[in-house]
Scaffold this motif. Sequence first.
Motif: not given
Length: 261
Positions: A206-225
């Motif tokens: 689950h990608i919990e936080k997806l942010e744009k950084n320098n024109n790239y979409w970066i999954p900033m927080k994720s969880s694997l359960k």
Amino acid sequence: MKHSLLKKSAALCVLTVCCVCAAFAEDGTSIVQKSLDVKRPLFTHSAVKMTLIDSNGNTEDRMIEEWAKDPGDKTGAVVIVFRKPASVKDTRFLQIVNKDRANDKWIYLPALRTVRRIAGAEGSKSFMGTDADYDDLETRKIEQDTHTLLGEESVDAYTCWKVESVPVDPKSSRYSKKIAYIDKETCIPVKAEMYDKKGNLLKVLHIEKLEKNNNYWIPMKSSLKNVQTNHKTVLEILKIETDQPIDDKLFSQNFLNTGRL
């Protein structure tokens, strides 16, 4: 009047055909390809907090540093160095992404003071006690699976394509299938479900936080359960640099051995 009705009927038929064609313009394979084609940084350097959560809710925090390069030609490399706690400090991992064969992986364990190659047969083993296997650390080639569009579904605030991927060769994966929820706006998979060989749900990413950084979409927080053991691994990027050149010497067994360029 009859001629006018025929014209309207013909126009309606054309409109209907166009709508139907638009609805089926996307298929599972093309959507997965879109997700693979998402623009990625040439280089990344990040500080990451890793949290392991067991079935009783007990947590263990780790700090890791990661370098990666992605030339965009289906090759690349990643180095992960564990900084904290003392029990895993200075453990180093290297993966070289190959275009036409399985990726190469090595790990340096401080207690042994040697670099060990991860054999292909070890792909289903846990990476450093996390919920990710060694095979989870690499992206499967698109032709290794049959991809079927199951429809659309909302995940959090994202409107997603729901795509099922089944291995062409069942022996090539420990999973019987994977269902990905791919955000229609960014083409980033924001959720994925992995099923074991018996067809039971095993893991959920689950990608919990997806942010744009320098024109790239970066999954900033994720969880694997792992839903069968109720164990979870959470990764949170605390700091990231993109497109800052990284010395190729870092992506080497020599660096794994010494920790120095």
